[in-house]
Design an enzyme around this catalytic site. Structure first.
Site, PDB file in Angstrom:
ATOM      1  N   PHE A  63       0.817  -1.226   0.000  1.00 41.05           N
ATOM      2  CA  PHE A  63       0.000   0.000   0.000  1.00 41.05           C
ATOM      3  C   PHE A  63       0.841   1.263   0.000  1.00 41.05           C
ATOM      4  O   PHE A  63       0.396   2.304   0.461  1.00 41.05           O
ATOM      5  CB  PHE A  63      -0.980  -0.016   1.180  1.00 41.05           C
ATOM      6  CG  PHE A  63      -1.648  -1.339   1.394  1.00 41.05           C
ATOM      7  CD1 PHE A  63      -2.436  -1.878   0.386  1.00 41.05           C
ATOM      8  CD2 PHE A  63      -1.472  -2.072   2.561  1.00 41.05           C
ATOM      9  CE1 PHE A  63      -3.038  -3.112   0.545  1.00 41.05           C
ATOM     10  CE2 PHE A  63      -2.069  -3.310   2.717  1.00 41.05           C
ATOM     11  CZ  PHE A  63      -2.862  -3.827   1.715  1.00 41.05           C
ATOM     12  N   GLY A  66      -0.470  -8.232  -4.411  1.00 43.43           N
ATOM     13  CA  GLY A  66      -1.896  -8.501  -4.261  1.00 43.43           C
ATOM     14  C   GLY A  66      -2.684  -7.917  -5.422  1.00 43.43           C
ATOM     15  O   GLY A  66      -3.891  -8.086  -5.528  1.00 43.43           O
ATOM     16  N   GLN A 124      -9.436  -5.564  -6.624  1.00 44.14           N
ATOM     17  CA  GLN A 124      -8.711  -4.343  -6.267  1.00 44.14           C
ATOM     18  C   GLN A 124      -9.676  -3.230  -5.873  1.00 44.14           C
ATOM     19  O   GLN A 124      -9.469  -2.523  -4.892  1.00 44.14           O
ATOM     20  CB  GLN A 124      -7.898  -3.856  -7.481  1.00 44.14           C
ATOM     21  CG  GLN A 124      -6.703  -4.682  -7.786  1.00 44.14           C
ATOM     22  CD  GLN A 124      -5.485  -4.078  -7.129  1.00 44.14           C
ATOM     23  OE1 GLN A 124      -5.372  -4.051  -5.920  1.00 44.14           O
ATOM     24  NE2 GLN A 124      -4.590  -3.540  -7.914  1.00 44.14           N
ATOM     25  N   GLU A 128      -5.514   2.173  -7.225  1.00 45.22           N
ATOM     26  CA  GLU A 128      -5.719   3.209  -6.224  1.00 45.22           C
ATOM     27  C   GLU A 128      -7.005   3.990  -6.425  1.00 45.22           C
ATOM     28  O   GLU A 128      -7.273   4.961  -5.738  1.00 45.22           O
ATOM     29  CB  GLU A 128      -4.501   4.143  -6.221  1.00 45.22           C
ATOM     30  CG  GLU A 128      -3.305   3.441  -5.611  1.00 45.22           C
ATOM     31  CD  GLU A 128      -1.990   4.132  -5.895  1.00 45.22           C
ATOM     32  OE1 GLU A 128      -1.479   4.792  -4.998  1.00 45.22           O
ATOM     33  OE2 GLU A 128      -1.474   3.997  -7.011  1.00 45.22           O
TER      34      GLU A 128
END
Lengths: 338, 763
Positions: B246, B473, B662, B729
């Site tokens: 992240f 991920g 995601q 994102e």
């Protein structure tokens, strides 16, 4: 975590023998060099954090044969200290006759923890105060008597508003103990001098001048179980927290009512998340007894419960929140279909 | 909640299961700390209990007596490492604070000693017995503390290039009929990936191998080499899987060179797994921010003036800022815009990027203000966005390569049943629960960076793709395999993918949502090189080759309509004509408009990201619309979110399954950010208080009963050859505002300071 020795106790006598310590009588239980190990969900955590530093762990899980029972016998309930939280939370008769017990356990921790943690360990669970759990803070009267309290003027959103002292404002974090308090349970204790039983309400000690001493349990003693007289089908546990699961209470209430023709014959009320110890709200109970519940009475009872509360910078909201939780829990208990 | 993988729509790949799914669910996936080492020493960090001052002395006697302790390293006996520049200023590092260099302490939890022992347990035991005497100075904790200094970000931070403005804001605002002026705040947050900050270092002669979870193996390799003063070609970083990052694993933290130098000194491998609470201070975090937003509009809802000023906390030595005004000033049509980003220095560790770094705090402010404006206008908030939707950004007038914002709003609104919303605040309820519906725009710049790849095709149709990408991920293995399978016309099962190793061809940092676009564009280019070699062998005529290059897959019939007349290449025939066993190609790809030094920088571990508002004469963003239902209990004030719905348009979707995952994670994190997540700082000592996962709350399953992700079909041929607009994102950008907008609808109370805890509600 510091190195320690590990010993499995095959029977209660062996456990008591292994736990017998030469420490001075004034040593707090939590500082004793020998500690019993049951689920380990608090103890091992605190050892990893270097908060607890026992030299010897005495594994008492082999005693589960004697001390893990859930008995509804003749209208009374007996719970063994080594019964797992999940075992009792999921017990059909407990759920039916003592919903406050089943819910207080079900709403605590996570399934994995409930499968490991025992009832005896549960009531001995230590505070989640961040300053207590982080040894890099020098100030903690509970961990290091006389050093001060970092939480008092620090970040204290989760801290207690009832039962605090000038030494400590750490919250008692558990849930099950509130149910025991509300049901006026007895706690059974075994030591080398034999078994004894006492009111669970007397078990925890408010911090006062000695926050390091959290219960009346002495080094070398073990909790063997709990006993509750009568059945309390009209009982609820209401827990308010930031997230829906796996979180400690901001405020909780355990309520048990004996209702006759709509009149409250007997009322038991205990508070969690807001007090330094499992908190019996006797003043609120007195307000309720002999009355019919309406909004005004619920509010009066809630006010009585928090009459002595004292908030600090970040936790003052718990007083208003706690009152709403009490009032709401009372209404839920009244509305139960028994 | 439906758990089936979504059906692909036009311009979407197949929702194939994750390449690494079985390895992960069976525990076979080997993370950095899982890699077995020969006779390692174990390191345990000792970190400072003060935020400002110095170490006067250590008492190490008791610690040294713990059986198994090898050595204890402090500033007094640490080898000197070379200084290195901050990542955001053209270097590699997460911070320029170099622990163990001197007795000075610049922030809470700074590394002040490292215990080395024969076991992890002995190292930890000894670390707990290290006694430290400090000289403490009063630290500055945050915005409201004494001793902060503030200055504009422009000019002190290389990555922050402009305070966008256009027209005359003051005049436009004065003349506006309807105005909103409000201040917003976001808290300190930490990434808290499940995988802790682990580092293992092993030397073999002058060759160093580092096992560490990283979002940028080339950056880590080059940064550590610089600090150690060794040749970067002799440093190798390996991490086949990263257990969440992240942003926290994108830049080089000081621990790595420390562990590497200790391994060299001991002449044996050294393994470190930092604790959860150490992770709060030895890496980066999202700093707290403050915003002032002024919006002026006509009665028709058209924006006339927009001003966005942001303040962000950074450390004393490092001028870090996320600076999201580059996005918020360009999101809607508006003739008069002004903005300014300032950096406020305190005695803290240096912050860094955290999922959707600029957009999360800055869009919270703008999208809350837009909702406030809609209330002032008595207008549906979706309509306000529609009125101000634009195909060109207002600052420089550049066109968006594609923008499906309103299509996202329309799709999400339909799925959410927005039409059932009574717009009056506090008008909807269900028993004890007040109900609120809220929505917000989400967007994220489409970014790309140069990447290289090596692709090998065998005669039997098996393919191996090598690229130093990162599986954080995000589905990197899966989409890279898909890109190669599609380009070479082989079944996905034929493709093996090697990533997470700095000995492979370089890929950029897995950050800024550039990973899929960059790596897949490079892999596709190199696959084309493979095809050309084969085609040349069987179709030597130039014209045929060029036509075939465009249209012919290897070993299957062409996929495009235009190509129906062409013949598929016979792979085995081509191999036989070439007389080789494998065809292997290496190639480099860079995005359109990439600077001249891009490839050189790529090998040196500097990712030159292109895109967003800085994409030549265009501007490239992915968009979405996010809808939230909140429920607030009248009695207890508990805040719950029963439903999250998001619709997103992101160009070509490589894999709807991994894309949905995601975006779903993003929506959940956005809700978490709005309601739960905040790192609490004790203002007296500038220390983090809730530095663990019991006190730093993230949602559990019970908190997210329903999340719906809608992927819109969108085609964008301008962004990159893969047509991909990164989405990693995108999901958590608009959610903070959508939650607060829903809370306003439920209660009539506007919350402008995150997170929203129940004590903030006055219902």
């Amino acid at each position: 975590m510091r190195s320690f020795s590990y010993q499995r106790a095959s029977d209660p006598q062996a456990a008591l023998q292994a736990l017998a310590v030469t420490a001075a009588a004034t040593t707090p239980l939590t500082e004793a060099s020998s500690q019993p190990l049951a689920g380990g969900t608090t103890l091992i955590d605190l050892m990893k954090l270097d908060v607890m530093r026992p030299e010897r762990l005495v594994d008492i899980n082999p005693l589960a044969g004697n001390w893990a029972q859930v008995d509804l016998d003749g209208g009374n309930l007996k719970l063994g200290a080594l019964a797992h939280m999940s075992q009792v939370a999921g017990h059909a008769e407990v759920r039916q006759n003592y919903p406050v017990i089943a819910d207080s356990l079900k709403l605590a921790a996570s399934p994995q923890l409930r499968n490991m943690a025992t009832l005896g360990g549960n009531v001995l669970q230590r505070t989640r105060c961040s300053y207590f759990r982080d040894v890099s803070y020098a100030e903690c009267n509970k961990r290091n008597p006389g050093s001060g309290c970092a939480a008092m003027d620090g970040f204290n959103r989760m801290h207690a508003v009832l039962g605090t002292s000038h030494q400590c404002i750490a919250t008692y974090p558990g849930d099950f103990a509130q149910a025991l308090i509300a049901l006026d349970a007895a706690i059974e204790i075994t030591s080398k001098s034999g078994p004894r039983s006492m009111s669970f309400a007397e078990f925890h000690r408010a911090p006062g001048d000695t926050p390091a001493i959290e219960t009346v349990l002495a080094p070398g003693e073990l909790i063997s179980g709990f006993a509750i007289d009568g059945r309390w089908p009209r009982s609820v546990y209401l827990k308010v927290r930031d997230r829906q699961s796996y979180e400690f209470a901001l405020a909780s209430a355990a309520v048990a009512l004996d209702l006759q023709n709509g009149v409250i014959n007997d009322a038991r009320l205990a508070l969690g998340g807001v007090a330094t110890v499992p908190w019996r709200a006797r003043e609120a109970e007195a307000v309720l007894k002999g009355q019919k519940l309406d909004d005004a009475l619920a509010e009066r009872a809630a006010d009585a419960a928090f009459a002595d509360a004292r908030g600090r910078q970040h936790n003052a909201f718990k007083i208003a929140l706690g009152k709403r939780v009490v009032a709401h829990a009372l209404k839920k208990a009244i509305a139960m279909e028994i | 909640m439906s758990t089936a993988a979504p059906e692909p729509k036009a311009n979407m790949g197949q929702p194939i299961p994750r390449y690494d799914a079985v390895a992960k669910v069976t525990g076979r996936a080997e993370y950095a700390a899982d890699v077995p080492l020969a006779n390692p020493a174990y390191a345990y960090l000792v970190t400072s209990a003060i935020a400002k001052g110095r170490v006067d002395s250590f008492d190490l006697d008791e610690a040294r007596r713990v059986r198994g302790v090898i050595d204890i390293i402090t500033h007094e006996n640490m080898v000197k490492l070379k200084d290195a520049k901050l990542f955001s200023n053209g270097g590699y590092m997460s911070t320029t604070v170099q622990p163990l260099k001197s007795a000075d302490i610049a922030h809470d939890g700074q590394i002040i000693a490292v215990v080395l022992a024969e076991s992890f347990e002995a190292a930890r035991d000894a670390a707990h017995r290290v006694k430290v005497s400090y000289s403490t100075m009063p630290p500055t904790a945050s915005f409201d503390s004494q001793g902060t200094t503030a200055a504009g970000a422009k000019g002190q931070l290389a990555q922050f290039k402009e305070d966008p403005e256009v027209g005359d804001f003051a005049k436009g605002f004065d003349s506006a009929e309807v105005k909103v002026s409000a201040e917003y705040e976001t808290p300190t947050q930490h990434h808290n990936p499940m995988e802790l900050f682990a580092t293992s270092c092993a030397w073999n002669g002058d060759q160093l191998t580092i096992y560490e979870p990283s979002q940028y193996v080339y950056g880590l390799k080059n940064g550590v080499a610089e600090q150690l003063g060794v040749d970067a070609d002799k440093v190798r970083v390996i991490n086949a899987y990263v257990g969440g990052a992240f942003g926290s694993k994108g830049s080089v933290t000081p621990r790595t060179a420390i562990i590497a130098s200790l391994a060299r000194r001991l002449n044996r491998p050294v393994k470190l797994v930092a604790t959860r609470d150490q992770g709060f201070t030895i890496a980066t975090y999202r700093a707290e921010t403050r915003h002032q937003v002024k919006l002026g509009a006509g009665r028709d809802g058209k924006l006339l003036a927009l001003r966005h000023d942001g303040h962000e906390i950074s450390s004393r030595p490092d001028p870090y800022a996320v600076g999201g005004t580059k996005t918020t000033t360009r999101l809607y049509a508006c003739p008069n815009v002004a903005s300014m980003v300032s950096i406020v220095r305190a005695d803290r560790n240096t912050p860094g990027f955290m999922r959707s770094p600029p957009e999360v705090p800055y869009l919270f402010a703008l999208e809350s203000a837009m909702d406030e404006l809609a209330i002032e206008l008595n207008m549906d908030p979706i309509e306000l966005r529609r009125i101000n939707d634009t195909t060109t950004e207002p600052i420089k007038g550049k066109p968006y390569t594609s923008r499906s914002l309103m299509a996202c709003f329309d799709e999400a609104a339909k799925a959410f049943d927005w039409s059932k919303r009574n717009p009056t605040p506090r008008s909807m309820s269900d028993g004890d629960w007040l109900i609120g519906y809220g929505c917000a725009t989400t967007c994220y710049p489409t970014q790309m960076a140069p990447a290289a790849a090596r692709v090998r095709l065998q005669r039997d149709g098996r393919v191996r793709v090598q690229i130093a990408g990162h599986e954080i991920g995000n589905g990197a293995y899966t989409v890279i395999a898909q890109a190669a399978a599609e380009r070479l016309g082989v079944p996905i099962e034929n493709v093996s993918v090697m990533i997470g190793d700095s000995d492979l061809p370089p890929a950029p940092v897995a950050g800024g949502s550039n990973s899929t676009a960059s790596t897949c564009s490079a892999v596709m280019k190199v696959c084309d090189q493979v095809r050309q070699r084969l085609l040349k062998a069987v179709m030597p005529e130039e014209g045929v080759i060029n036509r075939a290059k465009e249209t012919v897959g290897v070993g299957r019939t062409p996929v495009t309509d235009a190509a129906h007349g062409d013949q598929a290449l016979d792979r085995e025939k081509a191999f036989d004509a070439l007389g080789v066993g494998v065809v292997e190609e290496y190639g480099e790809w860079k995005p359109e408009g990439a600077p001249l030094d891009s490839f050189h920088a790529m090998y040196a571990g500097h990712a030159r990201l292109i895109g967003g508002p800085e994409f030549g004469d265009k501007i490239a963003y992915a968009f979405g619309a996010e809808f939230v239902e909140v429920r607030i209990n009248r009695n207890t004030r508990e805040i719950r979110v029963p439903r999250l719905v998001g619709a997103f348009a992101c160009g070509h979707i490589m894999n709807p399954r991994t894309a949905r995952s995601q975006l779903m994670g993003g929506l959940i994190w956005g809700m978490s950010s709005a309601l739960l997540e905040a790192t609490e700082i004790d203002p007296r000592n500038a220390r983090y208080v809730n530095d663990n996962l019991a006190d730093y709350l993230v949602p559990v399953n019970a908190d997210v009963p329903s999340v719906e992700v809608i992927l819109l079909s969108e085609q964008d041929d301008q962004v990159n050859p893969a047509g991909v607009k990164g989405l990693g994102e995108l999901g958590n950008v608009g959610t903070n505002a959508a939650v607060c907008n829903a809370i306003f609808h439920a209660t009539g109370q506007r919350i402008r300071k995150l997170p929203v805890r129940l004590e903030k509600l006055e219902i």
